[in-house]
Design a protein around this motif. Structure first.
Motif, PDB file in Angstrom:
ATOM      1  N   LEU A 237       0.809  -1.215   0.000  1.00 36.83           N
ATOM      2  CA  LEU A 237       0.000   0.000   0.000  1.00 36.83           C
ATOM      3  C   LEU A 237       0.845   1.269   0.000  1.00 36.83           C
ATOM      4  CD1 LEU A 237      -2.872  -0.963   2.491  1.00 36.83           C
ATOM      5  CD2 LEU A 237      -2.924  -0.943  -0.001  1.00 36.83           C
ATOM      6  N   VAL A 238       1.931   1.263   0.750  1.00 37.70           N
ATOM      7  CA  VAL A 238       2.745   2.475   0.863  1.00 37.70           C
ATOM      8  C   VAL A 238       3.578   2.707  -0.387  1.00 37.70           C
ATOM      9  CG1 VAL A 238       4.625   3.591   2.126  1.00 37.70           C
ATOM     10  CG2 VAL A 238       2.805   2.429   3.382  1.00 37.70           C
ATOM     11  N   GLU A 239       4.261   1.673  -0.829  1.00 37.76           N
ATOM     12  CA  GLU A 239       5.184   1.875  -1.942  1.00 37.76           C
ATOM     13  C   GLU A 239       4.478   2.053  -3.276  1.00 37.76           C
ATOM     14  OE1 GLU A 239       8.332   2.582  -1.426  1.00 37.76           O
ATOM     15  OE2 GLU A 239       7.750   2.372   0.678  1.00 37.76           O
ATOM     16  N   SER A 240       3.202   1.681  -3.358  1.00 35.23           N
ATOM     17  CA  SER A 240       2.489   1.862  -4.620  1.00 35.23           C
ATOM     18  C   SER A 240       2.191   3.329  -4.901  1.00 35.23           C
ATOM     19  CB  SER A 240       1.178   1.063  -4.595  1.00 35.23           C
ATOM     20  OG  SER A 240       0.324   1.544  -3.571  1.00 35.23           O
ATOM     21  N   SER A 241       1.978   4.127  -3.849  1.00 34.80           N
ATOM     22  CA  SER A 241       1.621   5.525  -4.102  1.00 34.80           C
ATOM     23  C   SER A 241       2.153   6.511  -3.070  1.00 34.80           C
ATOM     24  CB  SER A 241       0.093   5.664  -4.157  1.00 34.80           C
ATOM     25  OG  SER A 241      -0.493   5.195  -2.950  1.00 34.80           O
ATOM     26  N   LEU A 242       2.733   6.024  -1.987  1.00 29.78           N
ATOM     27  CA  LEU A 242       3.206   6.919  -0.925  1.00 29.78           C
ATOM     28  C   LEU A 242       4.682   6.708  -0.607  1.00 29.78           C
ATOM     29  CD1 LEU A 242       0.145   6.653   1.493  1.00 29.78           C
ATOM     30  CD2 LEU A 242       0.723   8.558  -0.010  1.00 29.78           C
ATOM     31  N   SER A 243       5.429   6.322  -1.609  1.00 26.46           N
ATOM     32  CA  SER A 243       6.872   6.177  -1.413  1.00 26.46           C
ATOM     33  C   SER A 243       7.499   7.552  -1.227  1.00 26.46           C
ATOM     34  CB  SER A 243       7.501   5.487  -2.623  1.00 26.46           C
ATOM     35  OG  SER A 243       7.373   6.303  -3.780  1.00 26.46           O
ATOM     36  N   ALA A 244       8.745   7.585  -0.753  1.00 28.73           N
ATOM     37  CA  ALA A 244       9.455   8.859  -0.571  1.00 28.73           C
ATOM     38  C   ALA A 244       9.579   9.600  -1.896  1.00 28.73           C
ATOM     39  CB  ALA A 244      10.825   8.604   0.043  1.00 28.73           C
ATOM     40  N   ASP A 245       9.826   8.868  -2.982  1.00 29.59           N
ATOM     41  CA  ASP A 245       9.950   9.501  -4.301  1.00 29.59           C
ATOM     42  C   ASP A 245       8.627  10.118  -4.736  1.00 29.59           C
ATOM     43  OD1 ASP A 245      12.603   8.801  -4.454  1.00 29.59           O
ATOM     44  OD2 ASP A 245      12.242   6.990  -5.650  1.00 29.59           O
ATOM     45  N   ALA A 246       7.517   9.386  -4.509  1.00 25.71           N
ATOM     46  CA  ALA A 246       6.203   9.908  -4.904  1.00 25.71           C
ATOM     47  C   ALA A 246       5.848  11.154  -4.096  1.00 25.71           C
ATOM     48  CB  ALA A 246       5.142   8.829  -4.714  1.00 25.71           C
ATOM     49  N   LEU A 247       6.163  11.140  -2.806  1.00 26.05           N
ATOM     50  CA  LEU A 247       5.884  12.307  -1.967  1.00 26.05           C
ATOM     51  C   LEU A 247       6.747  13.498  -2.369  1.00 26.05           C
ATOM     52  CD1 LEU A 247       5.553  10.532   1.493  1.00 26.05           C
ATOM     53  CD2 LEU A 247       3.738  11.738   0.290  1.00 26.05           C
ATOM     54  N   ALA A 248       8.021  13.235  -2.690  1.00 21.58           N
ATOM     55  CA  ALA A 248       8.910  14.319  -3.118  1.00 21.58           C
ATOM     56  C   ALA A 248       8.442  14.926  -4.437  1.00 21.58           C
ATOM     57  CB  ALA A 248      10.342  13.778  -3.262  1.00 21.58           C
ATOM     58  N   GLU A 249       7.943  14.076  -5.321  1.00 19.41           N
ATOM     59  CA  GLU A 249       7.427  14.571  -6.594  1.00 19.41           C
ATOM     60  C   GLU A 249       6.188  15.441  -6.379  1.00 19.41           C
ATOM     61  OE1 GLU A 249       5.761  12.819 -10.868  1.00 19.41           O
ATOM     62  OE2 GLU A 249       6.714  11.479  -9.419  1.00 19.41           O
ATOM     63  N   ALA A 250       5.338  15.033  -5.431  1.00 23.00           N
ATOM     64  CA  ALA A 250       4.149  15.833  -5.126  1.00 23.00           C
ATOM     65  C   ALA A 250       4.538  17.177  -4.528  1.00 23.00           C
ATOM     66  CB  ALA A 250       3.245  15.061  -4.173  1.00 23.00           C
ATOM     67  N   LEU A 251       5.567  17.186  -3.697  1.00 20.32           N
ATOM     68  CA  LEU A 251       6.042  18.439  -3.104  1.00 20.32           C
ATOM     69  C   LEU A 251       6.573  19.382  -4.179  1.00 20.32           C
ATOM     70  CD1 LEU A 251       7.885  17.161   0.096  1.00 20.32           C
ATOM     71  CD2 LEU A 251       5.894  18.681   0.039  1.00 20.32           C
ATOM     72  N   SER A 252       7.166  18.805  -5.212  1.00 18.90           N
ATOM     73  CA  SER A 252       7.733  19.610  -6.296  1.00 18.90           C
ATOM     74  C   SER A 252       6.671  20.101  -7.273  1.00 18.90           C
ATOM     75  CB  SER A 252       8.786  18.793  -7.059  1.00 18.90           C
ATOM     76  OG  SER A 252       9.820  18.359  -6.195  1.00 18.90           O
TER      77      SER A 252
END
Length: 303
Positions: free
Chosen positions: A34-49
């Protein structure tokens, strides 16, 4: 399953425990999925950007993911008891107008021994998160699991309960026809909530800590609580890593912690479906109506 009680306590003791390596491994894999499919560190960093809308969309998805985590966690725990049949697929139950009217206009004692033909169909349906059938006692629990019902007003909860009870009147017939002739002689409905608000043991709204009694597994509720905490810790760790990545790339330092689990509203699909519910596509064997008992889940019996 036999339930024994220690002489020195009133707490039920069950033959099975949620504290087992197999279940811990399943929980670890579930969190990873569940986490790595959409809430990985990379996905969160991309959302922040990205834009504020990108970040808001991701934050709003977190409560729904936690709700899915709880549902699947409960199913995994229940399957640890070999006496239980745990059904999570093909569970769209028709909410028949006659059944709904019966529930709305009568005391449960008036209809708790009735059952309806699941093949009748109808526009309204209800899909529980799972049905747990004890093959020894032939008691089926229709379970609706919620991360929180804090955002539900009284009218919405009452409406959900009506649909659950109306759908419960077809469960016996439904299980027999659609799920390998499973036999349920009594059907109980229960909402399991992971928060500490609005619980009503006699009215079918239980806190997740009572899961032990429902599935007859020691530590079941505690295991789900631990699963939630590990899920949130994993997201928090990914969030902190994403903030570091964003800061190093943009030169802007993020110092505000985001409590994503409590700040976002719960987003769950409506269990009521306006599509026409067709006839049975199962084994096609007609079954004579039988007498069942329908009611709320029952609190543990204290000795």
């Amino acid at each position: 399953m036999n339930m024994n009680t220690l002489k020195s306590t009133t707490t039920p003791v069950y033959a099975y425990s949620a504290d087992c390596p197999e279940l811990k491994l399943q929980f670890k894999e579930l969190i990873n999925e569940l986490v790595e499919s959409s809430l990985s560190a990379d996905a969160l960093a991309e959302a922040l950007s990205g834009s504020i809308d990108d970040l808001a969309t991701m934050l709003r998805s977190m409560p729904a993911l936690e709700g899915r985590l709880i549902e699947r966690g409960i199913a995994a725990v229940a399957k640890s008891n070999p006496d239980l049949e745990v059904i999570t697929q093909n569970l769209r139950l028709p909410v028949l107008p006659a059944a709904l009217q019966l529930v709305e206009l009568n005391d449960p004692a008036k209809y708790r021994s009735l059952t309806f033909d699941a093949d009748q169909g109808g526009r309204k349906t209800y899909t529980p998160d799972l049905i747990v059938l004890n093959r020894l006692t032939k008691v089926a629990h229709v379970v609706d699991a919620k991360r929180s019902i804090n955002t539900y007003d009284r009218a919405r909860i009452e409406e959900l309960m009506k649909r659950m009870k109306a759908a419960g009147l077809v469960v016996s017939d439904f299980l027999y026809k659609e799920h390998k002739r499973l036999i349920a002689e009594e059907v109980r409905v229960v909402i399991l909530t992971a928060d500490n608000r609005k619980t009503d043991l006699n009215g079918g709204i239980w806190h997740i800590s009572h899961l032990d009694h429902l599935v007859e597994i020691a530590g079941a509720g505690e295991a789900i609580g631990l699963l939630q905490r590990k899920f949130r810790s994993r997201i928090q760790a990914n969030w902190e890593l994403a903030c570091e990545t964003f800061s190093s790339k943009s030169g802007h330092q993020i110092t505000t912690a985001v409590d994503v689990m409590t700040a976002a509203e719960e987003t769950e699909p409506d269990d009521e479906d306006d599509q026409t519910c067709g006839g049975s596509s199962g084994i096609g064997t007609r079954r004579e109506p039988q007498m069942i008992k329908l009611g709320f889940a029952q609190v543990p019996v204290r000795h």
